[in-house]
Design an enzyme around this catalytic site. Structure first.
Site, PDB file in Angstrom:
ATOM      1  N   ASN A  45      -7.888  -2.718  13.962  1.00 46.81           N
ATOM      2  CA  ASN A  45      -9.266  -2.992  13.525  1.00 46.81           C
ATOM      3  C   ASN A  45      -9.343  -4.201  12.592  1.00 46.81           C
ATOM      4  OD1 ASN A  45      -8.146  -2.064  11.176  1.00 46.81           O
ATOM      5  ND2 ASN A  45      -9.404  -0.232  10.994  1.00 46.81           N
ATOM      6  N   HIS A 103      -7.486  -4.677   9.856  1.00 45.33           N
ATOM      7  CA  HIS A 103      -7.139  -4.455   8.450  1.00 45.33           C
ATOM      8  C   HIS A 103      -5.866  -5.208   8.059  1.00 45.33           C
ATOM      9  CE1 HIS A 103      -4.739  -0.475   9.358  1.00 45.33           C
ATOM     10  NE2 HIS A 103      -3.898  -1.465   9.257  1.00 45.33           N
ATOM     11  N   ASP A 144       0.825  -1.213   0.000  1.00 51.65           N
ATOM     12  CA  ASP A 144       0.000   0.000   0.000  1.00 51.65           C
ATOM     13  C   ASP A 144       0.857   1.259   0.000  1.00 51.65           C
ATOM     14  OD1 ASP A 144       0.917  -0.594   2.555  1.00 51.65           O
ATOM     15  OD2 ASP A 144      -1.070  -0.922   3.387  1.00 51.65           O
ATOM     16  N   GLU A 149      -9.646  -1.837   4.995  1.00 51.62           N
ATOM     17  CA  GLU A 149     -10.287  -1.499   6.260  1.00 51.62           C
ATOM     18  C   GLU A 149     -11.585  -2.312   6.408  1.00 51.62           C
ATOM     19  OE1 GLU A 149      -8.535   0.126   8.250  1.00 51.62           O
ATOM     20  OE2 GLU A 149      -8.143   2.207   7.717  1.00 51.62           O
TER      21      GLU A 149
END
Ligand code: F6R
Length: 241
Positions: free
Chosen positions: A136, A138, A67, A143
């Site tokens: 979370n 990810h 990313d 996400e």
């Protein structure tokens, strides 16, 4: 999905770094999928040390990072490109012409996604994909969402991710958008190594191992991968049954 629990982040770094070096020694033209973030740093340190000792060469290796932030120049100190140069690429003999990143400033994200997918395919696919995990759940910057995305796409970062990563931005506000490989691109890697350390990852690890497969917890998809291993420390394992 295999789960291996270690005493320390350093031990995980040694184990994962050794696996990668062994693979590269038997496959000098390996294609590696790489992650940024603090968790893989001990593995990168191990790899850099193996290179310094003359025990491995990355001269023919190709890499694809997961990313990149949007709206940040590639050479900015907080770009993931700079992170990889600082933490690994400047310490080994990799040819920077063989390292690949998504362009966070691409105007046509769909074309950029297609370019990345084609380049991965032309490289023969990713042999080993290294992953961290967000608080979370990810992976990459996939996400929590209502669907799994196949190829690379542009994503609005969640508050949890912004809170976790904004500590690294001291001169400019952290970008709110990023481009990330999709879940499909990650799942097509032949082998996946996920590293997670510290209590802040314990809930995400519990959901990944004990919860259902859902895009609300993106890492849970790894249960469906034929060769995925989680390398976690005792703190990240602390909520497991
Ligand atoms: C980074 C990435 C992210 C991180 C995750 C954990 O390329 O894809 O998924 O792996 O945010 O980051 P750290 O390791 O800093 O806790």
């Amino acid at each position: 999905m295999d789960v291996r629990i270690f005493d320390s982040a350093e031990r995980i770094g040694q184990e994962v770094g050794r696996l990668i070096c062994d693979y590269v020694n038997s496959n000098p033209e390996a294609c590696l999928g790489l992650a940024t973030g603090m968790t893989p740093v001990p593995a990168y340190n191990y790899i850099a040390n193996e290179y310094a000792c003359g025990r491995v060469s990355f001269a023919k290796v190709t890499t694809f990072n997961l990313d990149e932030y949007c709206d940040l120049p590639k050479e900015h100190k907080n770009s993931f490109y700079s992170f990889m140069v600082d933490n690994l690429f400047s310490k080994i003999d990799i040819d920077l012409g063989n390292v690949n990143f998504l362009d966070g400033n691409a105007q046509d994200v769909e074309a950029e996604s297609k370019r990345y997918a084609e380049k991965i395919k032309a490289a023969g696919g990713i042999d080993i994909q290294l992953l961290g995990i967000g608080r979370n759940g990810h992976i990459g910057f996939n996400e929590p969402s209502d669907k799994f995305t196949d190829e690379a796409f542009k994503v609005k970062l969640t508050d949890s991710t912004i809170e976790a990563n904004s500590v690294f931005f001291d001169d400019i506000p952290m970008p709110r958008w990023a481009v990330t490989m999709g879940i499909g691109s990650i799942m097509r890697a032949k082998k996946i190594l996920l590293v997670a350390t510290g209590e802040s990852k314990a809930q995400a690890i519990k959901n990944t191992i004990e919860g259902e497969v859902t895009p609300e917890n993106p890492a849970s998809i790894l249960k469906q991968h034929p060769d995925a291993t989680l390398f976690i420390d005792k703190a990240a394992a602390s909520l497991l049954k």
